[in-house]
Scaffold this active site. Structure first.
Site: not given
Ligand code: KIV
Length: 286
Positions: A48-49, A119, A186
């Site tokens: 979704d970046s 996430e 991350e």
């Protein structure tokens, strides 16, 4: 198109067991997916970046399921053989297990995904379990989770202190216990990534800016090639400054058009003399 075999979950686990690092990249469009297919990338994430890299938003939060589906379909057309993951956008899974299954189902049915990523840690374990029960492979995402960047206090290293590191480790275990086939770490310290990787029994650990010890590595494609001018993360390796190459090419084009040195004969098509003469006669007869 290359002749490689379709990547499957057993193939990914075999690589992990053999200690062969797994390659993973983000991708948002057909031509890039085609290049990644040629390079034999194992796992491709439509992140979704894309809200930032492709749509120019300030964050990933405005990205919708429809945005994700459209881009993921294009990526699947470019890379038919990679293990393709759709990234669950903000509020597509947070409200409930049911919303997670419904939206993940769209990635699988409408975009041809092999899996989805979401996430969050323990608090998302029921979403992961629900997806797995519905037959949808799920990857977790811990450490710097961009959808919660406001709560995390910015784009910064996570798990530097022992207590926070322990929480990330507990979250990774909770996701594995819920059935996640993989967890992305991350921006966590290399030692934390190493401990999590060593303790993972049946779960592939992928690192992004988290050191060399994970089972595989992920980079954001736009960071690798200087294609996102607004932000250059320290941990990303720039393999080629394609952004600068493109800007240079664009400036050259603008100068050549202005100076009338473009186009040249090889850039246009002519017409046979007799056809042209006939055309002029036709115009005279009007
Ligand atoms: O959206 C994305 O590309 C991601 C990466 C930061 C891993 O989630």
């Amino acid at each position: 198109m290359s002749e490689r075999k379709k990547v499957t979950l057993p193939m990914l686990f075999q690589k992990m067991e053999r200690g062969e690092p797994i390659t993973m990249l983000t991708c948002y469009d057909y031509p890039t997916a085609y290049f990644q297919e040629q390079a034999g990338i194992d796992m491709v994430l439509v992140g979704d970046s894309l809200g930032m890299t492709m749509l120019g938003y300030e964050s990933t939060l405005p990205v919708t399921m429809d945005d994700m589906i459209r881009h993921t379909q294009a990526v699947r057309r470019g890379t038919p053989n990679a293990w393709l993951l759709g990234d669950m956008p903000y509020m597509s899974y947070q409200p409930s297990v049911e919303s997670a299954i419904r939206n993940a189902g769209r990635f699988m049915a409408e975009a041809g995904c092999d899996a989805v990523k979401l996430e969050g840690g323990k608090e998302m374990a029921d979403r992961v379990a629900g997806l797995v029960a519905a037959g949808i492979p799920a990857m977790g995402h811990l450490g710097l989770t961009p959808q919660s960047v406001s709560a995390l206090g910015g784009f910064r290293l996570q798990g530097k202190g022992a207590l926070q590191a322990k929480k990330i480790m507990d979250d990774a275990k909770a996701l594995e216990d819920a059935g996640a086939f993989a967890v992305l770490l991350e921006l966590v310290p290399d030692r934390v990534c190493r401990l999590i990787t060593e303790r993972a029994d049946d779960c592939i650990i992928i690192g992004l800016g988290s050191g060399p010890y994970a089972h595989g590595q992920l980079l954001i494609y736009h960071d690798m090639f200087g294609l996102y001018p607004r932000f250059k993360p320290r941990m990303a390796k720039v393999y080629a400054d394609a952004g600068q190459v493109i800007v240079d090419g664009l400036k050259e084009y603008a100068a050549e058009v202005t100076e009338k040195t473009f186009p040249q004969p090889e850039n246009w098509f002519g017409m046979p003399d007799e056809e042209y003469e006939q055309l002029l006669d036709l115009l005279e007869d009007e």
